[in-house]
Write a protein that holds these residues in place. Structure first.
Motif, mmCIF file in Angstrom:
data_model
loop_
_atom_site.group_PDB
_atom_site.id
_atom_site.type_symbol
_atom_site.label_atom_id
_atom_site.label_comp_id
_atom_site.label_asym_id
_atom_site.label_seq_id
_atom_site.Cartn_x
_atom_site.Cartn_y
_atom_site.Cartn_z
ATOM 1 N N LEU A 1 0.843 -1.196 0.000
ATOM 2 C CA LEU A 1 0.000 0.000 0.000
ATOM 3 C C LEU A 1 0.881 1.250 0.000
ATOM 4 C CD1 LEU A 1 -2.959 0.773 0.080
ATOM 5 C CD2 LEU A 1 -2.816 0.826 2.569
ATOM 6 N N VAL A 2 1.875 1.239 0.868
ATOM 7 C CA VAL A 2 2.790 2.386 0.970
ATOM 8 C C VAL A 2 3.532 2.584 -0.352
ATOM 9 C CG1 VAL A 2 4.880 3.207 2.113
ATOM 10 C CG2 VAL A 2 3.026 2.201 3.463
ATOM 11 N N ASP A 3 3.964 1.469 -0.955
ATOM 12 C CA ASP A 3 4.622 1.543 -2.268
ATOM 13 C C ASP A 3 3.713 2.194 -3.299
ATOM 14 O OD1 ASP A 3 7.050 0.582 -1.727
ATOM 15 O OD2 ASP A 3 6.677 -1.493 -2.375
ATOM 16 N N ALA A 4 2.452 1.735 -3.307
ATOM 17 C CA ALA A 4 1.493 2.265 -4.278
ATOM 18 C C ALA A 4 1.361 3.772 -4.133
ATOM 19 C CB ALA A 4 0.138 1.585 -4.094
ATOM 20 N N ILE A 5 1.316 4.242 -2.882
ATOM 21 C CA ILE A 5 1.192 5.684 -2.647
ATOM 22 C C ILE A 5 2.411 6.417 -3.212
ATOM 23 C CG2 ILE A 5 1.114 7.460 -0.862
ATOM 24 C CD1 ILE A 5 -0.419 5.392 0.864
ATOM 25 N N ARG A 6 3.583 5.861 -2.948
ATOM 26 C CA ARG A 6 4.811 6.513 -3.435
ATOM 27 C C ARG A 6 4.857 6.518 -4.959
ATOM 28 N NH1 ARG A 6 8.088 3.238 0.861
ATOM 29 N NH2 ARG A 6 7.780 4.577 2.687
ATOM 30 N N ILE A 7 4.446 5.398 -5.581
ATOM 31 C CA ILE A 7 4.449 5.323 -7.048
ATOM 32 C C ILE A 7 3.506 6.359 -7.638
ATOM 33 C CG2 ILE A 7 3.743 3.884 -9.001
ATOM 34 C CD1 ILE A 7 4.773 1.464 -7.448
#
Lengths: 427, 215
Positions: free
Chosen positions: B113-119
């Motif tokens: 989820l955190v990765d998705a936000i950063r992407i």
């Protein structure tokens, strides 16, 4: 001319090949048997026709009514046997028609027997059987006569044996083609006259589409309740773990959040399990072929059960019913039930477990349903401005029923859901 | 640089869970919350977030309508990441069409989820590339009738768009075309500019709807 002749010759050859293929197909003994069985069955059908005609004539003398019914019942039973025969010998799948025996009472059965289109289509099938039997008989008869005529008084010798044998073969082949045609006609006609009628097919279609709608509703319910509850619980659990294992020194352990999260998970999971129980009951009932009772719309009488479940879940909720509600139409009762269900679920979701009251008030042509709760008991919650996700759907249904829905915070810091439904004009 | 987030979900439990999960990341900070689509518009206007995490089904303006309204207000800020309980194709495609930069499942691992936000904030790749590409490929062509053709692209730009639509990140495209990553970035930017797309997701939708890419 010259171009059409070879083509029609080729067509004849193709037709012959097809007949031979059909005749040589695995089903050919059955088809032949069916054609031959057409002789006695055709005769029996004719006899039943005479019986029907005779009993109708007898009605004129006042004694044949029972006889007519008896013959009709026999014809229906006979049609059942014919269905089985076509299924076994021809491999045509014909669904059974309406069952007279499922009717209640002798009078109901008699009425159904006479009024059912299936009965009269069975009579029609008898007629077809008579004609098909006659056709089979004619084919066999003329085939035999032709063969006999060709061979009678012939002095067999080397010169005429070959053409004669060819002619005989042609006659036998021709007879087989005609018998095949008879069976083909029977195959085409049987499902129409022996199968379920249009009205029954429509009823079956309605039944299956209703089941599909029920299943879709079930899927949506699952999505909305269990899927949602599990997601919320998962996020709460993940968050709680994080608050107990701080990632950095500046993020202290927050046992209070974790404790609350556990409480939410508990409530959510309990509600999800209750929903799962309900859904499984429905599915199991369906599997057993019973018309699942939970598909029956809930009524006001089911409210007490609903609230008892919520009380087990920790919500202090009271039910107050005023006025006579027995004659409230089922559709309105169901909607009222949904209002209470949605209202109380939202209380749990947005306000925790404050004191809650569900009220149902019947006044003349109006039914009012109200769900109110006291100030929220949770620290991190506030009454949602629009309420839960189900509220939008509820608003639509209320509007469709000609009612009004109001939802909003109360002066004392709680929340109120009020739905007023008209009783006149409702089904 | 810290990414500023707004959480939009009608369930307080989902919001409070997400707040704690995301708040424990050093580079993320939750600056606002909303329980309905309409509220989301107000909160976003007040807090100027980088990314809005948007639920789909909500009372009083759903996530799709709220996404469209946010994009209409400012195509560049904030980016919208749609959060969903289930992979409901139709909802997801509609939210992408409305302008969301990507979607993630609520049940996904916190790290994902955190990765998705950063992407989404960086825009250097698609979120859940395979899923997103399949979703767009299967939904876009059916709605493409009468869609405008793509504007003139150079050969390189067309190559880049093809790979973007294939779900490749800038780094992967650079390796594929043997180009410097900066060069790829420049090509991607000019493709987005020519297509009038605010991000890669929108460019992929345009690529499929115009028939440049076929399912």
């Amino acid at each position: 001319m010259s171009s059409t002749f070879p083509r029609s010759g080729a067509e004849i050859a193709a037709g012959l090949r097809r007949v031979l293929r059909t005749a040589a197909s695995p089903g050919w003994p059955g088809r032949l048997l069916y054609a031959l069985a057409g002789l006695p069955i055709g005769a029996l059908s004719l006899a039943l026709y005479f019986a029907l005609f005779g009993s109708v004539v007898a009605v004129i003398y006042g004694i044949g009514l029972l006889l007519v019914l008896l013959v009709l019942a026999t014809i229906r039973g006979f049609a059942g046997l014919e269905r089985e025969l076509a299924r076994t010998l021809l491999g045509v799948d014909i669904a059974a028609g309406e069952r007279i025996r499922s009717q209640r009472g002798l009078l109901g059965r008699v009425r159904r027997l006479v009024a059912s289109a299936g009965t009269w289509r069975a009579v029609g099938w008898l007629g077809a059987r008579v004609l098909l039997g006659a056709a089979t008989l004619a084919v066999l008869f003329f085939g035999t006569v032709l063969c006999a005529g060709l061979t009678a008084g012939i002095d067999w010798n080397v010169l005429n044996a070959l053409p004669l044998l060819a002619l005989l073969t042609l006659v036998v082949l021709g007879a087989l083609v005609l018998l095949d045609l008879v069976v083909r006609v029977a195959t085409a006609v049987a499902p129409r006259l022996l199968g379920p009628g249009a009205e029954q097919q429509i009823a079956a279609l309605q039944h299956s589409s209703r089941r599909l709608a029920d299943r879709n509703r079930l899927a949506r319910d699952l999505h909305d309740t269990i899927g949602h509850a599990l997601t919320a619980s998962l996020l709460q659990a993940t968050a709680a773990r994080r608050t107990l294992t701080p990632a950095a020194a500046d993020r202290p352990v927050q046992p209070e959040f974790a404790r609350q999260a556990l409480q939410h998970i508990e409530t959510n999971t309990r509600a999800a399990l209750a929903e799962l129980d309900r859904v499984l009951t429905v599915l199991r009932a369906e599997e057993d072929g019973r018309d699942p009772a939970p598909f029956a719309a809930p009524t006001l009488a089911d409210l007490e059960d609903l609230l008892a479940g919520l009380r087990d879940g920790g919500l202090p909720v009271a039910l107050v019913v005023d006025g006579a509600t027995d004659d409230v139409p089922p559709a309105v009762q169901e909607l009222a039930y949904r209002v209470v269900q949605e209202g109380t679920t939202n209380v749990l979701r947005h306000a925790g477990t404050p004191l809650t009251v569900a009220q149902v008030l019947r006044d003349g042509d109006v039914l009012a349903v109200r769900v109110t709760n006291e100030r929220a008991s949770q620290l991190d919650s506030r009454p949602g401005p629009g309420g839960g996700r189900g509220l939008a759907g509820l608003r639509e249904r209320t509007a469709a029923a000609g009612g009004t829905l109001d939802a909003g915070p109360t002066p004392s810091g709680g929340f109120e859901l009020l739905v007023v439904l008209p009783l006149a004009g409702a089904r | 640089m810290t990414l500023r987030l707004v959480l939009v979900d009608d369930d307080v439990l989902v919001r409070s869970g997400l707040r704690v999960i995301l708040g424990s990341e050093p580079d993320l900070t939750v600056v606002g919350e909303a329980g309905t689509g309409r509220e989301a518009l107000e909160v976003a206007a007040d807090t100027d977030p980088d990314v809005v995490l948007m639920d789909v089904r909500m009372p009083d303006m759903d996530g799709i309508a709220a996404t469209a309204a946010l994009v209409a207000r400012d195509p560049q800020r904030p980016r919208v990441l749609v959060l969903t309980t289930f992979e409901d194709d139709d909802y997801l495609f509609r939210s992408l069409q409305a302008g969301a930069s990507g979607f993630a499942l609520k049940r996904s691992d916190p790290d994902e989820l955190v990765d998705a936000i950063r992407i989404v904030a960086r825009g250097s790749s698609l979120v859940l590339p395979d899923l997103t590409r399949r979703l767009i490929a299967s939904h876009a062509p059916s709605r493409a009738r009468g869609a405008a053709a793509l504007p003139e692209l150079t050969g390189r730009e067309a190559d880049v768009l093809r790979l973007v639509a294939g779900g490749l990140s800038n780094a992967e495209i650079a390796a594929e075309l043997v180009l410097a990553r900066e060069t790829v970035k420049t090509h991607v930017s000019s493709v987005l500019l020519k297509l009038g797309a605010r991000d890669r997701t929108q460019a992929v939708i345009a690529a499929y709807e115009s028939g440049f890419m076929t399912a």
